[in-house]
Design an enzyme around this catalytic site. Structure first.
Site, PDB file in Angstrom:
ATOM      1  N   PRO A   1       0.872  -1.264   0.063  1.00 40.70           N
ATOM      2  CA  PRO A   1       0.148   0.167   0.001  1.00 40.70           C
ATOM      3  C   PRO A   1       0.733   1.296   0.025  1.00 40.70           C
ATOM      4  O   PRO A   1       0.396   2.534  -0.332  1.00 40.70           O
ATOM      5  CB  PRO A   1      -0.843  -0.211   1.338  1.00 40.70           C
TER       6      PRO A   1
ATOM      7  N   ARG B   1      -0.937  -7.975 -21.170  1.00 36.13           N
ATOM      8  CA  ARG B   1      -1.982  -7.885 -22.285  1.00 36.13           C
ATOM      9  C   ARG B   1      -1.474  -6.560 -23.277  1.00 36.13           C
ATOM     10  O   ARG B   1      -1.426  -6.665 -24.233  1.00 36.13           O
ATOM     11  CB  ARG B   1      -3.203  -7.352 -21.907  1.00 36.13           C
TER      12      ARG B   1
ATOM     13  N   GLU C   1       1.707  -8.092   8.990  1.00 33.94           N
ATOM     14  CA  GLU C   1       1.578  -6.521   9.340  1.00 33.94           C
ATOM     15  C   GLU C   1       2.331  -5.653   8.239  1.00 33.94           C
ATOM     16  O   GLU C   1       2.187  -4.601   7.888  1.00 33.94           O
ATOM     17  CB  GLU C   1       1.887  -6.372  10.690  1.00 33.94           C
TER      18      GLU C   1
ATOM     19  N   ASP D   1      -7.150   1.818 -25.293  1.00 28.98           N
ATOM     20  CA  ASP D   1      -7.509   1.666 -23.891  1.00 28.98           C
ATOM     21  C   ASP D   1      -7.674   2.887 -23.195  1.00 28.98           C
ATOM     22  O   ASP D   1      -6.800   3.783 -23.406  1.00 28.98           O
ATOM     23  CB  ASP D   1      -7.016   0.541 -23.266  1.00 28.98           C
TER      24      ASP D   1
END
Length: 258
Positions: free
Chosen positions: A97, A162, A124, A177
């Site tokens: 994160p 991709r 953690e 895209d």
């Protein structure tokens, strides 16, 4: 390209790596998708990969030894496969994160590499020495916390693979895209030309390629203004497009006030 994923739950990747676009890319030999359980590299009889944090606190911390051992095993195996040939060092990516927000631009950057190694943690956090002395990149798929790094690694792998030549049936798909040119993609329609009274825009039925491209560009700009206006600050726009967007924005503000 070769992709190795270090995880405590390799079974999670079986369906994703064996299906759809990723499965086809693997079958074609365009990409080699591999998983490795780093618990196998724990240096204790109980095969534990985590421990309590120094200084106290909640949760457990992922130990450095099994991660370093697993990465070094992958590198040695790759070196033997290449029979000593000089190879580019792989990107070792920590899914976390705290990492850089993952974008289409980063996906395109990673698609130029020949070898990626993903580290998927649980618990953690990571022993900081993994970040400091092993990892080349830290990536995040959003400002939220998941149980582990497996799902983010799947997301990044899919977005990268991709883009490899030969993976998609139509190479133009990746070019048009959303985010490929910094904007959101224009709307799409298919048959029938009218459904429940809702008609396909006349421009798309005209057969006039220049008009179709103009319509699509305007729709892309308008959709980006409505949904992700911050993207327009970095987009490459002509002077005429900037003027048109300013006018459209002013119209919307006037409508909102009234």
């Amino acid at each position: 390209m070769r992709i190795d994923v270090l995880t405590l739950f390799p079974e999670m990747f079986a369906g994703v790596f064996g299906s759809s676009i990723l499965g086809k890319a693997h079958d074609k030999g365009i990409v080699s998708l591999n998983t490795l359980n780093f618990r196998d590299f724990a240096n204790n009889k109980h095969n534990t990969v985590d421990d309590m944090p120094y200084g106290g606190g909640g949760g457990m911390v992922l130990k450095a030894e099994p991660i370093f051992g697993a990465v070094e095993h992958v590198l040695e195996r790759q070196r033997r496969a290449e029979d000593g040939e000089e190879a580019r060092k792989p990107r070792v990516i920590l899914m976390c994160p705290q990492g850089r927000p993952f974008t289409q631009e980063i996906a395109r950057e990673l698609s130029e590499e020949s070898h990626l190694i993903f580290i998927c943690g649980h618990y953690e956090g990571y022993d900081e020495r993994i970040r400091e002395h092993l990892v080349t990149d830290e990536l995040s798929v959003g400002d939220y916390v998941l149980t582990g790094g497996e799902l983010p690694a799947m997301v990044v792998t899919d977005a990268v693979v991709r883009l490899l030549p030969g993976v998609l049936g139509n190479e133009q798909s990746a070019v048009t895209d959303s985010f490929s040119d910094g904007l959101l993609e224009y709307p799409h329609y298919t048959r029938p030309a009218e459904f429940r009274g809702w008609k396909v825009p006349d421009a798309l039925l005209s057969g006039h390629h220049a008009e179709i491209e103009k319509w699509r560009r305007r729709q892309s700009l308008e959709r980006t203004l409505a949904r992700r206006p911050e993207l327009l600050d970095r987009a490459e726009l002509t002077k005429e497009e900037r003027i048109w967007l300013d006018s459209l924005h002013a119209q919307r503000e006037n409508s909102a006030e009234n």
